[in-house]
Design a protein around this motif. Sequence first.
Motif, PDB file in Angstrom:
ATOM      1  N   UNK A  31      15.663  17.049  -7.585  1.00 34.31           N
ATOM      2  CA  UNK A  31      14.997  17.559  -6.385  1.00 34.31           C
ATOM      3  C   UNK A  31      13.657  16.853  -6.185  1.00 34.31           C
ATOM      4  N   UNK A  32      12.948  16.610  -7.291  1.00 35.29           N
ATOM      5  CA  UNK A  32      11.649  15.926  -7.221  1.00 35.29           C
ATOM      6  C   UNK A  32      11.816  14.487  -6.737  1.00 35.29           C
ATOM      7  N   UNK A  33      12.870  13.810  -7.209  1.00 33.71           N
ATOM      8  CA  UNK A  33      13.133  12.434  -6.762  1.00 33.71           C
ATOM      9  C   UNK A  33      13.441  12.410  -5.270  1.00 33.71           C
ATOM     10  N   UNK A  34      14.263  13.363  -4.818  1.00 34.35           N
ATOM     11  CA  UNK A  34      14.598  13.425  -3.388  1.00 34.35           C
ATOM     12  C   UNK A  34      13.359  13.681  -2.539  1.00 34.35           C
ATOM     13  N   UNK A  35      12.468  14.547  -3.047  1.00 38.23           N
ATOM     14  CA  UNK A  35      11.213  14.800  -2.331  1.00 38.23           C
ATOM     15  C   UNK A  35      10.366  13.530  -2.281  1.00 38.23           C
ATOM     16  N   UNK A  36      10.313  12.803  -3.410  1.00 37.53           N
ATOM     17  CA  UNK A  36       9.541  11.557  -3.459  1.00 37.53           C
ATOM     18  C   UNK A  36      10.098  10.530  -2.475  1.00 37.53           C
ATOM     19  N   UNK A  37      11.421  10.495  -2.331  1.00 30.33           N
ATOM     20  CA  UNK A  37      12.040   9.557  -1.386  1.00 30.33           C
ATOM     21  C   UNK A  37      11.741   9.946   0.059  1.00 30.33           C
ATOM     22  N   UNK A  38      11.717  11.261   0.336  1.00 25.42           N
ATOM     23  CA  UNK A  38      11.363  11.709   1.686  1.00 25.42           C
ATOM     24  C   UNK A  38       9.922  11.345   2.016  1.00 25.42           C
ATOM     25  N   UNK A  75       0.791  -1.227   0.000  1.00 26.74           N
ATOM     26  CA  UNK A  75       0.000   0.000   0.000  1.00 26.74           C
ATOM     27  C   UNK A  75       0.822   1.276   0.000  1.00 26.74           C
ATOM     28  N   UNK A  76       2.148   1.152   0.061  1.00 20.47           N
ATOM     29  CA  UNK A  76       2.993   2.350   0.039  1.00 20.47           C
ATOM     30  C   UNK A  76       3.221   2.777  -1.404  1.00 20.47           C
ATOM     31  N   UNK A  77       3.034   4.054  -1.664  1.00 22.37           N
ATOM     32  CA  UNK A  77       3.150   4.587  -3.017  1.00 22.37           C
ATOM     33  C   UNK A  77       4.514   5.243  -3.218  1.00 22.37           C
ATOM     34  N   UNK A  78       5.221   4.809  -4.251  1.00 22.88           N
ATOM     35  CA  UNK A  78       6.466   5.468  -4.651  1.00 22.88           C
ATOM     36  C   UNK A  78       6.148   6.326  -5.868  1.00 22.88           C
ATOM     37  N   UNK A  79       6.323   7.632  -5.731  1.00 17.94           N
ATOM     38  CA  UNK A  79       5.925   8.556  -6.791  1.00 17.94           C
ATOM     39  C   UNK A  79       7.122   8.901  -7.675  1.00 17.94           C
ATOM     40  N   UNK A  80       6.879   8.940  -8.972  1.00 19.93           N
ATOM     41  CA  UNK A  80       7.892   9.398  -9.926  1.00 19.93           C
ATOM     42  C   UNK A  80       7.353  10.667 -10.585  1.00 19.93           C
ATOM     43  N   UNK A  81       7.893  11.815 -10.171  1.00 15.34           N
ATOM     44  CA  UNK A  81       7.432  13.091 -10.720  1.00 15.34           C
ATOM     45  C   UNK A  81       8.128  13.384 -12.050  1.00 15.34           C
ATOM     46  N   UNK A  82       7.379  13.921 -12.983  1.00 18.24           N
ATOM     47  CA  UNK A  82       7.952  14.429 -14.224  1.00 18.24           C
ATOM     48  C   UNK A  82       7.571  15.901 -14.317  1.00 18.24           C
ATOM     49  N   UNK A  83       8.568  16.772 -14.158  1.00 17.42           N
ATOM     50  CA  UNK A  83       8.314  18.209 -14.102  1.00 17.42           C
ATOM     51  C   UNK A  83       8.460  18.813 -15.496  1.00 17.42           C
ATOM     52  N   UNK A  84       7.446  19.545 -15.924  1.00 14.84           N
ATOM     53  CA  UNK A  84       7.518  20.247 -17.209  1.00 14.84           C
ATOM     54  C   UNK A  84       7.497  21.750 -16.960  1.00 14.84           C
ATOM     55  N   UNK A  85       8.210  22.490 -17.793  1.00 17.40           N
ATOM     56  CA  UNK A  85       8.287  23.943 -17.652  1.00 17.40           C
ATOM     57  C   UNK A  85       7.611  24.624 -18.834  1.00 17.40           C
ATOM     58  N   UNK A 103       6.217   2.282  -9.355  1.00 22.07           N
ATOM     59  CA  UNK A 103       6.110   3.744  -9.361  1.00 22.07           C
ATOM     60  C   UNK A 103       4.753   4.210  -9.887  1.00 22.07           C
ATOM     61  N   UNK A 104       4.270   5.284  -9.281  1.00 28.48           N
ATOM     62  CA  UNK A 104       3.109   5.999  -9.801  1.00 28.48           C
ATOM     63  C   UNK A 104       3.624   7.284 -10.429  1.00 28.48           C
ATOM     64  N   UNK A 105       3.505   7.410 -11.754  1.00 24.23           N
ATOM     65  CA  UNK A 105       4.038   8.591 -12.430  1.00 24.23           C
ATOM     66  C   UNK A 105       3.070   9.765 -12.309  1.00 24.23           C
ATOM     67  N   UNK A 106       3.630  10.930 -11.999  1.00 24.39           N
ATOM     68  CA  UNK A 106       2.832  12.149 -11.891  1.00 24.39           C
ATOM     69  C   UNK A 106       3.505  13.249 -12.695  1.00 24.39           C
ATOM     70  N   UNK A 107       2.839  13.664 -13.767  1.00 22.41           N
ATOM     71  CA  UNK A 107       3.361  14.764 -14.570  1.00 22.41           C
ATOM     72  C   UNK A 107       2.788  16.060 -14.019  1.00 22.41           C
TER      73      UNK A 107
END
Length: 465
Positions: A305-312, A127-137, A445-449
């Motif tokens: 930075x997003x990966x580090x936040x996801x790990x925290x 039940x623990x979610x590991x998030x993979x953020x994809x940041x777009x500018x 991973x749950x991907x979040x754009x």
Amino acid sequence: MEIVFEKQSEVRGKLSITLQPEDYLSELDKELKKIASKAHIKGFRPGKTPVAVVKNLYGNEILGDTVLKLFSQNVDKYLRENDIHFLGEPIAPENYDFPRFNVRFPETYSFQVEMALVPPFELKTEGIEAISYKITLSEEEKNKEFEAFLERQASIKEAQKVESENDFVMGNCTFNLESTEVEAESQTEPTTITRYALFLVSKLKKEAQEQFMGLEKGSEIEIYPFQVFENEEDTKENIFGTKEEDFTLLKDKKAKFQVERISRREKPELTESYFKQVFPNEEISDENAFKERILQNIVSDINIHAINFAKEKLKEDFIKQNTFEVDIEFLLRYLTQAKRVSEAEIKEIKQKPQEFLKGVHWEVLSNELIKKYNVEVTFEEVKQDYINGVIARVRQMGLNTGDDAWMYEFAFKQFKGLNKSQIDAIYTNIAREKAIDRLYEELPKTEKETSLKEFDEILKRGINA
């Protein structure tokens, strides 16, 4: 020797050890001879003091040290061999009376220690979610980030005249207060107060900005220094030596401000030589290509930075999923008795126990992850981690000399001065980081754009949101 372990509850245990004379007399004899061979006692040549004299003078203390050393060694050995997991360190029960030692009358000694036990548990990740953020500018965000990069690269140069709201103006503010009668050759002398000030034109109120524009080095104007800034914090920060009473005494006072220095931040010129300076191993010939290359680095840094936040966030969720009972009452007694924290810190723990308990849980859980993944850390990794940290702090302080070899040598000298406990702490931190890295890699991973703006909002809400 007799050792008895009693599990008083799931979270507390007691260990009792009984030492008979035959358990410690041979060690006592060795210690007495060792000390006699090195002793400097009046009336005897160095190293020639009879054992009987040493025993008569210092026997009780040496006996106590010998017995307590054997006790400590056997406590550690028993806990290790019987795989007993505990928090903190074993300590004596409350109001415990330690035995008195008399070397003339060897006797049986009994000792007891208590400890906070770690109850049995299994690591759970369901039940623990590991998030993979994809940041777009967006294009606007890209332009903003590129301009911010150029601002960070700006150099400080001296100027002769204030021409921009980004100019810094420095000098002395001299306040002439009401005349005070001072007996000095029948003359009345004014009282003056001087404060050195730094004015960043963009931080001043609009009317003050207009007054500063066009000022030249060495010129003098009259201003109200405690009224030119938009807020009190900027006043305190930029008028050096400001005290609380100054806001009462000087708030409405005019001062003569003499311009001593004008500095200007100048962004680098976007030339081929500058492109080569930033990317020495790449061929970049125009501004668009340079901007694109800088943005690649910026996006990469943002995603790291997003990966580090996801790990925290993963770490936080992992702790919540694997909580266990903790004997916080015992741990507070241990911390107090061992003087590991101050009274103020003990009070804070009692007021906010959840933060303390989270740290305790992570210490235990991370150790289990380290064992699960067979995490290894080399001495070279410890050294490099410390050196990189020192160099980063030096650069943050603006002390970057551009001489990487000098900074490395400076950091390495500091590293060589660390003691074992400091080295161990760095080792443990690296091992824990590797453990959470492995857990993050292992979980689906749950991907979040998301846009940069949306990600900034996520950061503001924090890992518990």
